[in-house]
Motif scaffolding. Structure first.
Motif, short mmCIF file in Angstrom:
data_model
loop_
_atom_site.label_atom_id
_atom_site.label_comp_id
_atom_site.label_asym_id
_atom_site.label_seq_id
_atom_site.Cartn_x
_atom_site.Cartn_y
_atom_site.Cartn_z
N ASP A 11 -20.84 77.55 -62.47
CA ASP A 11 -21.46 78.85 -62.21
C ASP A 11 -22.47 78.70 -61.08
N PHE A 12 -22.61 79.76 -60.29
CA PHE A 12 -23.53 79.71 -59.15
C PHE A 12 -24.07 81.10 -58.89
N THR A 13 -25.11 81.18 -58.08
CA THR A 13 -25.69 82.45 -57.66
C THR A 13 -25.15 82.78 -56.28
N CYS A 14 -24.62 83.99 -56.13
CA CYS A 14 -24.03 84.43 -54.87
C CYS A 14 -25.11 84.46 -53.78
N VAL A 37 -20.13 82.41 -52.20
CA VAL A 37 -19.98 83.86 -52.21
C VAL A 37 -19.13 84.27 -53.40
N CYS A 38 -19.58 85.30 -54.16
CA CYS A 38 -18.80 85.78 -55.30
C CYS A 38 -17.57 86.55 -54.81
N LYS A 39 -16.64 86.78 -55.71
CA LYS A 39 -15.37 87.41 -55.33
C LYS A 39 -15.56 88.85 -54.84
N SER A 40 -16.51 89.59 -55.39
CA SER A 40 -16.71 90.97 -54.93
C SER A 40 -17.29 91.00 -53.52
N ALA A 52 -17.05 105.32 -51.20
CA ALA A 52 -15.84 104.53 -51.45
C ALA A 52 -16.00 103.13 -50.86
N ALA A 53 -15.51 102.14 -51.60
CA ALA A 53 -15.62 100.76 -51.14
C ALA A 53 -14.66 100.50 -49.98
N ARG A 54 -15.14 99.76 -49.00
CA ARG A 54 -14.29 99.33 -47.89
C ARG A 54 -13.92 97.88 -48.14
N ARG A 55 -12.63 97.60 -48.19
CA ARG A 55 -12.14 96.26 -48.50
C ARG A 55 -11.91 95.46 -47.23
N ARG A 56 -12.17 94.19 -47.33
CA ARG A 56 -11.91 93.26 -46.23
C ARG A 56 -10.42 92.92 -46.25
N THR A 57 -9.77 92.94 -45.09
CA THR A 57 -8.35 92.58 -45.04
C THR A 57 -8.23 91.07 -44.91
N ALA A 58 -7.28 90.52 -45.65
CA ALA A 58 -7.07 89.07 -45.64
C ALA A 58 -6.34 88.66 -44.36
N PRO A 59 -6.63 87.47 -43.86
CA PRO A 59 -5.89 86.97 -42.71
C PRO A 59 -4.40 86.85 -43.05
N MET A 71 -12.10 84.61 -45.59
CA MET A 71 -12.77 85.83 -46.05
C MET A 71 -14.21 85.53 -46.43
N ARG A 72 -14.47 84.36 -47.04
CA ARG A 72 -15.84 84.00 -47.39
C ARG A 72 -16.69 83.78 -46.14
N ILE A 73 -16.11 83.13 -45.13
CA ILE A 73 -16.84 82.93 -43.87
C ILE A 73 -17.16 84.28 -43.23
N GLY A 74 -16.19 85.19 -43.25
CA GLY A 74 -16.43 86.53 -42.71
C GLY A 74 -17.51 87.28 -43.47
N ALA A 75 -17.52 87.14 -44.79
CA ALA A 75 -18.55 87.80 -45.60
C ALA A 75 -19.93 87.26 -45.28
N LEU A 76 -20.05 85.95 -45.14
CA LEU A 76 -21.35 85.36 -44.78
C LEU A 76 -21.79 85.80 -43.38
N ALA A 77 -20.85 85.85 -42.44
CA ALA A 77 -21.18 86.30 -41.08
C ALA A 77 -21.64 87.76 -41.10
N ASP A 78 -20.97 88.62 -41.87
CA ASP A 78 -21.38 90.02 -41.98
C ASP A 78 -22.77 90.13 -42.58
#
Length: 96
Positions: A11-14, A37-40, A52-59, A71-78
């Motif tokens: 377990d970890f903290t996002c 990064v957590c899955k959400s 409405a939620a905007r979803r990240r598109t997978a490579p 996707m995790r790298i993109g989330a951290l960059a955002d």
């Protein structure tokens, strides 16, 4: 040599939303929450003005694990970009 399932990450903290991420009920490695990064946060880029939620598109290329890493790298960059924009806005408007 036997091939077995990998153990779920601890377990970890996002790093983005600071929510406690748990793998207690995930049975497949494909569904594991992976640090930092957590899955959400991994799959969401934000929300539209309607809420409405905007979803990240997978490579498109690579394995499922590689796509999730990208996707995790993109989330951290955002998250870093949003933090920088917020700090710049606060400096421009005199908010400390």
């Amino acid at each position: 040599m036997t091939v077995g399932l990998e153990d779920p990450p601890a377990d970890f903290t996002c790093a983005i939303c600071e929510r406690e991420a748990s793998n207690r009920f995930h049975w497949s490695p494909r569904d594991y929450e992976r640090p930092p990064v957590c899955k959400s946060c991994e799959s969401l880029t934000g929300y539209s003005w309607t809420g409405a939620a905007r979803r990240r598109t997978a490579p498109t290329g690579g394995t499922a694990r590689d796509k999730r890493d990208a996707m995790r790298i993109g989330a951290l960059a955002d998250a870093i970009g949003q933090l920088a924009a917020r700090q710049q806005w606060e400096v421009q408007h005199g908010i400390t």
